[in-house]
Design a protein around this motif. Structure first.
Motif, mmCIF file in Angstrom:
data_model
loop_
_atom_site.group_PDB
_atom_site.id
_atom_site.type_symbol
_atom_site.label_atom_id
_atom_site.label_comp_id
_atom_site.label_asym_id
_atom_site.label_seq_id
_atom_site.Cartn_x
_atom_site.Cartn_y
_atom_site.Cartn_z
ATOM 1 N N GLY A 190 30.582 39.733 28.421
ATOM 2 C CA GLY A 190 29.454 40.457 27.126
ATOM 3 C C GLY A 190 29.461 41.836 26.600
ATOM 4 O O GLY A 190 30.735 42.410 26.281
ATOM 5 N N THR A 191 28.737 42.503 26.359
ATOM 6 C CA THR A 191 29.202 43.799 25.114
ATOM 7 C C THR A 191 29.652 45.083 26.481
ATOM 8 O O THR A 191 29.021 45.104 27.801
ATOM 9 C CB THR A 191 27.747 44.526 25.095
ATOM 10 O OG1 THR A 191 27.185 43.569 24.457
ATOM 11 C CG2 THR A 191 28.185 45.401 23.816
ATOM 12 N N GLY A 246 44.428 43.246 35.988
ATOM 13 C CA GLY A 246 43.379 42.485 35.122
ATOM 14 C C GLY A 246 42.980 41.222 35.197
ATOM 15 O O GLY A 246 41.589 40.719 34.813
ATOM 16 N N LYS A 269 31.025 48.283 27.781
ATOM 17 C CA LYS A 269 30.020 49.692 28.717
ATOM 18 C C LYS A 269 31.220 50.585 28.804
ATOM 19 O O LYS A 269 32.262 50.451 28.320
ATOM 20 C CB LYS A 269 29.956 49.128 29.755
ATOM 21 C CG LYS A 269 29.130 48.017 29.947
ATOM 22 C CD LYS A 269 29.316 47.359 31.452
ATOM 23 C CE LYS A 269 29.590 45.960 31.847
ATOM 24 N NZ LYS A 269 30.519 45.376 32.338
ATOM 25 N N MET A 280 44.826 39.593 46.420
ATOM 26 C CA MET A 280 44.576 40.179 45.271
ATOM 27 C C MET A 280 44.622 41.872 46.192
ATOM 28 O O MET A 280 45.533 42.708 46.100
ATOM 29 C CB MET A 280 42.698 41.583 45.252
ATOM 30 C CG MET A 280 41.792 40.521 44.081
ATOM 31 S SD MET A 280 40.460 40.041 45.324
ATOM 32 C CE MET A 280 39.254 42.131 45.054
ATOM 33 N N PRO A 324 43.562 37.578 37.720
ATOM 34 C CA PRO A 324 43.748 36.807 39.103
ATOM 35 C C PRO A 324 45.283 36.661 38.770
ATOM 36 O O PRO A 324 45.358 36.690 37.904
ATOM 37 C CB PRO A 324 43.255 35.569 38.762
ATOM 38 C CG PRO A 324 42.325 35.447 38.362
ATOM 39 C CD PRO A 324 42.328 36.381 37.393
ATOM 40 N N ASP A 378 49.985 41.777 42.720
ATOM 41 C CA ASP A 378 49.207 41.853 42.523
ATOM 42 C C ASP A 378 48.305 42.813 42.686
ATOM 43 O O ASP A 378 48.304 43.795 43.690
ATOM 44 C CB ASP A 378 48.371 40.421 42.604
ATOM 45 C CG ASP A 378 46.681 40.154 41.599
ATOM 46 O OD1 ASP A 378 47.069 41.030 41.177
ATOM 47 O OD2 ASP A 378 45.827 39.928 41.750
ATOM 48 N N GLN A 408 38.969 47.390 38.451
ATOM 49 C CA GLN A 408 37.904 47.673 36.809
ATOM 50 C C GLN A 408 37.845 49.312 36.794
ATOM 51 O O GLN A 408 37.461 49.990 37.201
ATOM 52 C CB GLN A 408 37.281 46.765 37.432
ATOM 53 C CG GLN A 408 36.099 46.921 38.617
ATOM 54 C CD GLN A 408 34.818 47.407 38.769
ATOM 55 O OE1 GLN A 408 33.761 47.326 39.194
ATOM 56 N NE2 GLN A 408 34.583 45.590 38.905
ATOM 57 N N THR A 409 37.630 49.376 35.783
ATOM 58 C CA THR A 409 37.070 50.520 34.422
ATOM 59 C C THR A 409 36.834 51.634 35.063
ATOM 60 O O THR A 409 36.693 52.064 35.104
ATOM 61 C CB THR A 409 37.058 49.782 33.046
ATOM 62 O OG1 THR A 409 37.294 49.047 32.637
ATOM 63 C CG2 THR A 409 36.393 51.064 32.273
ATOM 64 N N ASP A 461 32.169 41.272 41.222
ATOM 65 C CA ASP A 461 33.082 40.039 41.427
ATOM 66 C C ASP A 461 33.357 39.422 43.003
ATOM 67 O O ASP A 461 32.751 40.406 43.699
ATOM 68 C CB ASP A 461 34.336 40.903 41.580
ATOM 69 C CG ASP A 461 35.210 41.409 40.450
ATOM 70 O OD1 ASP A 461 34.141 40.689 39.341
ATOM 71 O OD2 ASP A 461 36.352 41.559 40.493
ATOM 72 N N PHE A 498 40.350 36.346 45.266
ATOM 73 C CA PHE A 498 39.121 36.600 44.270
ATOM 74 C C PHE A 498 38.737 35.445 43.772
ATOM 75 O O PHE A 498 39.572 34.233 43.763
ATOM 76 C CB PHE A 498 40.177 36.671 43.310
ATOM 77 C CG PHE A 498 39.454 37.126 42.062
ATOM 78 C CD1 PHE A 498 38.203 38.099 41.304
ATOM 79 C CD2 PHE A 498 39.234 35.815 40.918
ATOM 80 C CE1 PHE A 498 37.288 38.609 40.344
ATOM 81 C CE2 PHE A 498 38.830 36.165 39.250
ATOM 82 C CZ PHE A 498 37.385 38.058 39.322
HETATM 83 P P1 ATP Z 1 33.241 43.522 30.796
HETATM 84 O O1 ATP Z 1 33.045 44.255 32.107
HETATM 85 O O2 ATP Z 1 32.740 44.259 29.291
HETATM 86 O O3 ATP Z 1 32.671 42.350 30.852
HETATM 87 P P2 ATP Z 1 35.808 43.567 32.640
HETATM 88 O O4 ATP Z 1 34.818 43.681 33.181
HETATM 89 O O5 ATP Z 1 36.774 42.136 32.101
HETATM 90 O O6 ATP Z 1 34.959 43.703 30.971
HETATM 91 P P3 ATP Z 1 37.329 45.236 32.380
HETATM 92 O O7 ATP Z 1 37.067 46.596 33.637
HETATM 93 O O8 ATP Z 1 38.769 45.969 32.043
HETATM 94 O O9 ATP Z 1 36.716 44.350 31.890
HETATM 95 O O10 ATP Z 1 37.756 44.683 33.840
HETATM 96 C C1 ATP Z 1 37.600 44.665 35.407
HETATM 97 C C2 ATP Z 1 37.684 42.893 35.831
HETATM 98 O O11 ATP Z 1 38.680 42.321 35.370
HETATM 99 C C3 ATP Z 1 37.647 43.359 36.994
HETATM 100 O O12 ATP Z 1 35.788 43.331 37.807
HETATM 101 C C4 ATP Z 1 37.924 41.952 37.690
HETATM 102 O O13 ATP Z 1 36.949 40.735 37.840
HETATM 103 C C5 ATP Z 1 39.540 42.088 36.924
HETATM 104 N N1 ATP Z 1 40.673 41.701 37.458
HETATM 105 C C6 ATP Z 1 41.045 43.004 37.583
HETATM 106 N N2 ATP Z 1 42.066 42.486 38.241
HETATM 107 C C7 ATP Z 1 41.931 41.301 38.769
HETATM 108 C C8 ATP Z 1 42.631 40.448 39.732
HETATM 109 N N3 ATP Z 1 43.719 41.401 40.214
HETATM 110 N N4 ATP Z 1 42.323 39.810 40.592
HETATM 111 C C9 ATP Z 1 41.117 39.068 39.783
HETATM 112 N N5 ATP Z 1 40.966 39.896 38.696
HETATM 113 C C10 ATP Z 1 40.807 41.140 38.536
#
Ligand code: ATP
Ligand code: MG
Length: 587
Positions: free
Chosen positions: A221-222, A335, A224, A381, A337, A356, A360-361, A445, A457
């Motif tokens: 979505g938008t 980033g 954050k 993971m 899976p 892996d 997350q941010t 997640d 994951f």
């Molecule tokens: P938004 O929160 O705006 O929808 P986003 O969640 O993709 O975007 P980021 O904080 O960049 O923003 O990404 C974190 C997310 O990426 C995690 O919550 C997860 O869903 C996914 N992610 C990161 N690393 C992994 C991994 N190794 N395996 C599975 N998913 C992952």
């Protein structure tokens, strides 16, 4: 084609100071704080610990940053130079009236000034807010407004193309400092100002003072705006050492774009606080160039993404193997899976598996990861890092219940407060509050945990496909089809269905040498039924040239969902893979 089923332990263990396992009964975050802050643990400044501390430790002449320009330029910056330059940037900002806790936006690609700017902002007590340079003027304006920046540091070229037209509407933006040759009206010459002043001593920031502001990828979505404190550096120090085994003898390369938190955490803070040399490559993803950098720069630790790995796989293992004489000790991914096949492809093609890591941010640093050797399980993971308590929760009737059963699925939750936990969500205070319950942070997640404590994951809570009585995690379906040699990339989403609510449908891009058509569709459908069972297998397969991605390269399931039901797709898709010239040659 490498065929691998999830669950294999990776054979070759990388060596690193702490590599091998995360278990560490003695671990305490306070030890990391004492190491970085010394006696006065109520002062911690990210800029100072990334540069000045290394100088004080006698590392002043060690190369902190090796910058590689698009046209084969090469520039080394020592810790001493970085300390000096960032001190001068801090002085320039202080002279512009920067107040502690104020945001400074930075819109730059990977140029040398990016690094002194970030450290300088911290030394002046400001909040570093990097913006993704490939955004258009609209998203940049929106983020400048949301971040409330009064000062922007950018390049002449980016200013002209992305900011100049919006400037009259940006009432809060008072100062623009520009790196380059041409200076539009109302812009200062960053390099001249920095060269003309003396360094400022770092402001005595508190560990909990805000230090960086990032916008999430916007996958669901938008985006954050997520804030982190100076204290986050403790997690970067610990994960830099644990996950990558970083020390002064390492050359570390993180390929993330400066606009994303991965770049701030691991393309900047972690290697510097561990005293390593970081590689900053100005150019974009191009497999031949990347293999050349790994080889020529003697990279020992590498952090990249599934998209990059899949691109390299499309170019074939033979190309990778022609650079086999590399110094890589550890390679990791984040980033999205990472399927088991990609993990083992790294082992086969580069001599090290791609481990892996999950974060997350909002978590600010790696929280769950595979360790080399016995500490890894390909396709998972990994396990929580020391100092991180991660559990699986399910909310029933609004009350969170902990799921301890092996393979039970639920939402991943992390015990507050690890040092890099986000300290705010810009303009979304109620949403920030909603992420926390009973001392746990809920990540959004869905995961499961096996008997050995590895997390797997399952999908984002919003992406689960509710098919009759079955809850289908899109990643499990994707990981299965990724094992078929024809599939280069795949996204699986739920399509509304009158009878069972939703059915899984797959969007697939193909490897070179395979032709989209009914025969291949039938083959893939039957392969999925055989591997997954009829209930979980996709009901439809759509062939696409490329999958829609966020700017950070993640597959956007919400766009695929719109495609599946024939709705408009929305416009925030940007990343495209470079054309792949080679044949798929891994047989
Ligand atoms: P938004 O929160 O705006 O929808 P986003 O969640 O993709 O975007 P980021 O904080 O960049 O923003 O990404 C974190 C997310 O990426 C995690 O919550 C997860 O869903 C996914 N992610 C990161 N690393 C992994 C991994 N190794 N395996 C599975 N998913 C992952
Ligand atoms: Mg998110």
């Amino acid at each position: 084609m490498v065929s691998a089923k999830p669950g294999k332990t990776i054979a070759k263990a990388a060596s690193g100071s702490d590599a091998g396992s995360w278990s560490d009964a003695e671990f305490r975050w306070d030890d990391a704080l004492a190491e970085l802050a010394g006696a006065s643990t109520d002062v911690l400044n990210l800029g100072a610990v990334c540069a000045d501390r290394q100088v004080a430790l006698g590392q002043g002449e060690h190369v902190a940053l090796r910058w590689l320009g698009r046209q084969s330029e090469r520039r080394d910056v020592t810790y001493h130079q970085l300390s000096d330059q960032s001190g001068r940037v801090a002085r320039v900002l202080a002279d512009l009236g920067l107040q502690p806790g104020e945001t400074v936006a930075v819109l730059m690609g990977r140029v040398p000034e990016l690094y002194s700017a970030a450290l300088g902002i911290w030394k002046a007590g400001g909040i570093y807010c990097p913006l993704f340079a490939a955004f258009g003027p609209g998203p940049i304006k929106a983020r400048l407004e949301l971040g409330g920046a009064r000062i922007l540091i950018t390049t002449d070229e980016l200013y002209a193309r992305k900011v100049a037209m919006s400037r009259p509407g940006l009432s809060r933006l008072q100062h623009v400092l520009v790196v380059g040759e041409s200076f539009a009206d109302g812009c200062g010459d960053f390099r001249a100002l920095v060269n003309a002043c003396l360094p400022l001593s770092p402001v005595a920031t508190k560990p909990d003072a805000p230090a960086f502001l990032h916008f999430t990828s916007g996958t669901t979505g938008t985006p954050k705006g997520v804030l982190h404190p100076h204290r986050a550096v403790l997690a970067h120090l610990v994960t830099g050492r644990k996950v990558f085994g970083l020390s002064a003898s390492d050359v570390f390369w993180c390929t993330a774009d400066p606009g994303w938190v991965t770049s701030t955490a691991y393309g900047l803070i972690a290697p510097l606080v561990c005293g390593a040399t970081l590689i900053a490559d100005e150019a974009e993803l191009e497999p031949r160039r990347w293999y050349g950098i790994l080889h020529d720069e003697k990279v020992t630790a590498w952090y990249t993404t599934p998209t990059a790995i899949r691109t390299m796989m499309r170019y074939g293992a033979a190309l990778a193997r022609s650079y086999r004489e590399n110094t890589l000790r550890v390679a990791a991914s984040v980033g999205e899976p990472l399927n088991a096949e990609a993990v083992l492809w790294g082992q086969k093609a580069l001599g090290v598996p791609f481990l892996d890591t999950w974060w997350q941010t909002e978590t600010g640093a790696i929280t769950i990861a595979n360790a080399p050797g016995e500490g890894s399980r390909s396709g998972s993971m990994g396990r929580p890092l020391p100092g991180v308590e991660a559990v699986i929760m399910r909310c029933e009737g609004g009350t969170p219940n902990r799921i301890d059963a092996v393979d039970g699925v639920g939402e991943l939750a992390i015990r507050t407060c690890w040092p890099s936990m986000f300290s705010g969500a810009l303009g979304e205070e109620p949403r920030y509050g909603e992420c926390f319950r009973d001392g746990w942070y809920f990540t959004g997640d869905l995961v499961r945990r096996d008997a050995d404590g590895f997390f797997w994951f399952v999908g984002r809570a919003d992406d689960m496909i509710k098919c009759g009585a079955l809850q289908i995690g899109p990643f499990e379906v994707e990981a299965c089809l990724m094992d078929h040699p024809a599939v280069a990339e795949i996204g699986v989403v739920g399509k509304p269905d009158m009878l069972v609510r939703e059915v899984p449908v797959a969007f697939v891009s193909l490897n070179p040498g395979f032709e989209a058509g009914d025969a291949l569709r039938a083959e893939l459908l039957s392969y999925a039924r055989q591997e997954l069972g009829a209930g979980m297998a996709p009901r439809e397969i759509h062939f696409v040239e490329e999958l829609p991605k966020t700017n950070s390269g993640k597959i956007m399931r919400r766009v695929l969902k719109a495609k599946a039901v024939g709705e408009p797709e929305g416009g925030d898709i940007l990343v495209s893979l470079p054309p792949c010239p080679g044949r798929y040659d891994d047989e």
